[in-house]
Structure formats: structure tokens, C-alpha cells
Design a protein around this motif. Structure first.
Motif, PDB file in Angstrom:
ATOM      1  N   ALA A 155       9.743  -4.604   0.355  1.00 23.33           N
ATOM      2  CA  ALA A 155       9.397  -3.462  -0.488  1.00 23.33           C
ATOM      3  C   ALA A 155       8.539  -3.888  -1.673  1.00 23.33           C
ATOM      4  N   CYS A 156       8.923  -4.977  -2.320  1.00 23.82           N
ATOM      5  CA  CYS A 156       8.161  -5.455  -3.479  1.00 23.82           C
ATOM      6  C   CYS A 156       6.761  -5.901  -3.093  1.00 23.82           C
ATOM      7  N   ILE A 157       6.640  -6.642  -2.004  1.00 25.60           N
ATOM      8  CA  ILE A 157       5.321  -7.100  -1.559  1.00 25.60           C
ATOM      9  C   ILE A 157       4.448  -5.906  -1.189  1.00 25.60           C
ATOM     10  N   PHE A 158       5.026  -4.979  -0.447  1.00 28.21           N
ATOM     11  CA  PHE A 158       4.259  -3.809  -0.027  1.00 28.21           C
ATOM     12  C   PHE A 158       3.801  -2.990  -1.227  1.00 28.21           C
ATOM     13  N   GLN A 159       4.698  -2.717  -2.145  1.00 26.82           N
ATOM     14  CA  GLN A 159       4.347  -1.904  -3.314  1.00 26.82           C
ATOM     15  C   GLN A 159       3.318  -2.612  -4.198  1.00 26.82           C
ATOM     16  N   ALA A 160       3.373  -3.942  -4.265  1.00 16.47           N
ATOM     17  CA  ALA A 160       2.429  -4.693  -5.092  1.00 16.47           C
ATOM     18  C   ALA A 160       1.003  -4.593  -4.560  1.00 16.47           C
ATOM     19  N   PHE A 161       0.856  -4.559  -3.245  1.00 13.99           N
ATOM     20  CA  PHE A 161      -0.476  -4.526  -2.645  1.00 13.99           C
ATOM     21  C   PHE A 161      -0.932  -3.131  -2.227  1.00 13.99           C
ATOM     22  N   ARG A 162      -0.056  -2.161  -2.295  1.00 10.62           N
ATOM     23  CA  ARG A 162      -0.355  -0.806  -1.825  1.00 10.62           C
ATOM     24  C   ARG A 162      -1.292  -0.094  -2.785  1.00 10.62           C
ATOM     25  N   THR A 163      -2.288   0.574  -2.218  1.00 12.60           N
ATOM     26  CA  THR A 163      -3.184   1.391  -3.033  1.00 12.60           C
ATOM     27  C   THR A 163      -2.682   2.831  -3.014  1.00 12.60           C
ATOM     28  N   THR A 164      -3.231   3.645  -3.855  1.00 13.48           N
ATOM     29  CA  THR A 164      -2.777   5.039  -3.933  1.00 13.48           C
ATOM     30  C   THR A 164      -3.130   5.826  -2.677  1.00 13.48           C
ATOM     31  N   HIS A 165      -4.125   5.401  -1.936  1.00 11.79           N
ATOM     32  CA  HIS A 165      -4.549   6.112  -0.727  1.00 11.79           C
ATOM     33  C   HIS A 165      -3.882   5.585   0.538  1.00 11.79           C
ATOM     34  N   GLU A 166      -3.026   4.601   0.384  1.00 12.60           N
ATOM     35  CA  GLU A 166      -2.394   3.976   1.540  1.00 12.60           C
ATOM     36  C   GLU A 166      -1.086   4.673   1.880  1.00 12.60           C
ATOM     37  N   SER A 167      -0.853   4.865   3.154  1.00 11.69           N
ATOM     38  CA  SER A 167       0.373   5.506   3.631  1.00 11.69           C
ATOM     39  C   SER A 167       1.544   4.526   3.585  1.00 11.69           C
ATOM     40  N   SER A 168       2.720   5.058   3.399  1.00  9.06           N
ATOM     41  CA  SER A 168       3.930   4.220   3.453  1.00  9.06           C
ATOM     42  C   SER A 168       4.139   3.661   4.855  1.00  9.06           C
ATOM     43  N   LEU A 169       3.526   4.275   5.850  1.00  7.98           N
ATOM     44  CA  LEU A 169       3.622   3.753   7.216  1.00  7.98           C
ATOM     45  C   LEU A 169       2.947   2.388   7.339  1.00  7.98           C
ATOM     46  N   ASP A 170       2.036   2.096   6.434  1.00  7.44           N
ATOM     47  CA  ASP A 170       1.369   0.801   6.468  1.00  7.44           C
ATOM     48  C   ASP A 170       2.310  -0.337   6.071  1.00  7.44           C
ATOM     49  N   PHE A 171       3.536   0.020   5.737  1.00  7.25           N
ATOM     50  CA  PHE A 171       4.585  -0.970   5.510  1.00  7.25           C
ATOM     51  C   PHE A 171       4.919  -1.704   6.812  1.00  7.25           C
ATOM     52  N   LEU A 172       4.770  -1.031   7.933  1.00 12.23           N
ATOM     53  CA  LEU A 172       5.139  -1.611   9.233  1.00 12.23           C
ATOM     54  C   LEU A 172       4.302  -2.836   9.608  1.00 12.23           C
ATOM     55  N   PRO A 173       2.995  -2.864   9.373  1.00 18.55           N
ATOM     56  CA  PRO A 173       2.259  -4.110   9.626  1.00 18.55           C
ATOM     57  C   PRO A 173       2.735  -5.276   8.743  1.00 18.55           C
ATOM     58  N   VAL A 174       3.209  -4.965   7.543  1.00 16.66           N
ATOM     59  CA  VAL A 174       3.784  -6.014   6.686  1.00 16.66           C
ATOM     60  C   VAL A 174       5.018  -6.591   7.374  1.00 16.66           C
ATOM     61  N   VAL A 175       5.840  -5.721   7.936  1.00 16.24           N
ATOM     62  CA  VAL A 175       7.034  -6.155   8.666  1.00 16.24           C
ATOM     63  C   VAL A 175       6.628  -7.031   9.851  1.00 16.24           C
ATOM     64  N   ALA A 176       5.614  -6.595  10.594  1.00 19.63           N
ATOM     65  CA  ALA A 176       5.145  -7.366  11.751  1.00 19.63           C
ATOM     66  C   ALA A 176       4.664  -8.749  11.322  1.00 19.63           C
ATOM     67  N   THR A 177       4.013  -8.821  10.185  1.00 17.17           N
ATOM     68  CA  THR A 177       3.547 -10.104   9.665  1.00 17.17           C
ATOM     69  C   THR A 177       4.716 -11.034   9.375  1.00 17.17           C
ATOM     70  N   PHE A 178       5.790 -10.486   8.817  1.00 19.86           N
ATOM     71  CA  PHE A 178       6.963 -11.317   8.528  1.00 19.86           C
ATOM     72  C   PHE A 178       7.652 -11.789   9.807  1.00 19.86           C
ATOM     73  N   PHE A 179       7.583 -11.003  10.868  1.00 19.04           N
ATOM     74  CA  PHE A 179       8.110 -11.468  12.156  1.00 19.04           C
ATOM     75  C   PHE A 179       7.413 -12.764  12.568  1.00 19.04           C
ATOM     76  N   ILE A 180       6.097 -12.802  12.377  1.00 19.43           N
ATOM     77  CA  ILE A 180       5.336 -13.989  12.764  1.00 19.43           C
ATOM     78  C   ILE A 180       5.602 -15.139  11.793  1.00 19.43           C
ATOM     79  N   ILE A 181       5.534 -14.857  10.496  1.00 23.41           N
ATOM     80  CA  ILE A 181       5.677 -15.915   9.472  1.00 23.41           C
ATOM     81  C   ILE A 181       7.083 -16.506   9.440  1.00 23.41           C
ATOM     82  N   CYS A 182       8.092 -15.671   9.561  1.00 20.90           N
ATOM     83  CA  CYS A 182       9.484 -16.137   9.391  1.00 20.90           C
ATOM     84  C   CYS A 182      10.190 -16.501  10.685  1.00 20.90           C
TER      85      CYS A 182
END
Length: 187
Positions: A155-182
Motif C-alpha cells: 500500500a505504501c509503495i503504491f500510494q507513493a508512486f501513484r499519480t492522481t490519474h492512476e486507477s487503484s487497479l494498477d495496484f495489481l501489477p505492483v503485486v505481480a512484481t512482488f511475486f517475482i522479486i520476493c
């Protein structure tokens, strides 16, 4: 000579970092999912509940961890967890239009959960190997405690990089990235 608890903590955090986002942080993107797909609250609640109901099948990934090993299970869980999360995002953002969106998202939620269970099973097994006998309760406790922190981290990472025009659904690619990284990369 005493053993270090650092490997156990790293394993526990990796497990929680992959699980926290898609499952326990549903509230971050749930409202956007409802609006994007014009779902009723009952339909949204059904999709949300599917993540937790899928836990009843977590014995299946446990069998895979026992038979295929921790390295394979962690890599597969990370890779397929990322793929299913991205598929979930593609459907949620209407990048492809499907007629039965609620059942499809529910099936994808089950697949995401099973891949999380592959990672969790692998990390618990690794934690037990690193910690030795008599540490299973502490290992599970630490990992469960980190699940909330993992969701908070997303949540913190997503909110830090999120722009005002970005959908909250774009949180899901962040999750996918953590699947790969972690999961997939450490495997």
C-alpha cells in the motif's frame, strides 16, 4: 554455536510480501474493481471471499512442496502468481472483455491463492530447515505476523508512486512484481 534467525525472518517476510497484496489488501483496489466492472456489492463480496475460501485447497500446494521441493515450488509460485495476478488485472481493467467476469475473477483468485500457498509452504519449510527443530511455531507466528506488514508495504509503495490519474487497479501489477522479486528471483 547458536543459529541466526535472519534466514527465518527473510523467508517469513518473503512469504508475507507475496500474500499480503492480492489477498489482504483487497480494500485498496476493491472499490475500483466494483466501478470498473459495474459490479454489485454482493458480486464484489463474492470475489473477495473467494480469496479466503481458496485456503481450503492449500493442502494441494503443500503436496507440491513436499514432492517437488522448495526451490521449484517457490519459483513456480512466484512466476504463476505474477501471471495470474496480471490476468486478474487485465480482466479488471477491461483490456479484454469477458461475458462471465465474476466467475473468471473468482477462478483467478483461487489460482492466485494456490500460488501464494506454494510460496508460503516453501518458505515455512525453508524456515524450519534453517531454524532447526522446535522452531516451527515461532516460524509460522512470525510469517503470519508479517502478512499485515506485507500488505502495508504494498500500500505504501503504491500510494507513493501513484499519480492522481492512476486507477487503484494498477495496484495489481505492483503485486505481480512482488511475486517475482520476493519468490521467483530468490528461488
Amino acid at each position: 554455536m547458536s543459529r541466526s534467525n535472519v534466514p527465518s525472518l527473510v523467508c517469513a517476510f518473503s512469504a508475507s510480501a507475496t500474500t499480503g497484496g492480492s489477498i489482504y489488501a483487497f480494500g485498496i483496489y476493491g472499490d475500483a474493481l466494483k466501478k470498473s466492472l459495474e459490479l454489485s456489492q454482493v458480486q464484489l463480496d463474492g470475489i473477495s471471499a473467494t480469496f479466503f475460501i481458496a485456503g481450503l485447497l492449500s493442502w494441494l500446494p503443500g503436496l507440491v512442496v513436499d514432492r517437488m521441493g522448495t526451490k521449484f515450488s517457490m519459483a513456480a509460485g512466484g512466476l504463476f502468481g505474477a501471471l495470474f495476478t496480471m490476468a486478474y488485472w487485465i480482466v479488471a481493467c477491461k483490456l479484454i472483455v469477458v461475458s462471465h467476469v465474476v466467475p473468471l475473477l473468482s477462478v483467478l483468485a483461487v489460482c492466485i491463492c494456490l500460488n501464494c500457498a506454494l510460496i508460503i509452504g516453501s518458505t515455512f519449510k525453508l524456515t524450519l530447515i534453517c531454524g532447526g527443530t522446535g522452531t516451527s511455531g515461532a516460524a509460522v507466528g512470525v510469517a503470519k505476523g508479517f502478512v499485515g506488514l506485507g500488505a502495508g508495504l504494498y500500500a505504501c509503495i503504491f500510494q507513493a508512486f501513484r499519480t492522481t490519474h492512476e486507477s487503484s487497479l494498477d495496484f495489481l501489477p505492483v503485486v505481480a512484481t512482488f511475486f517475482i522479486i520476493c519468490a521467483a528471483m530468490p528461488a
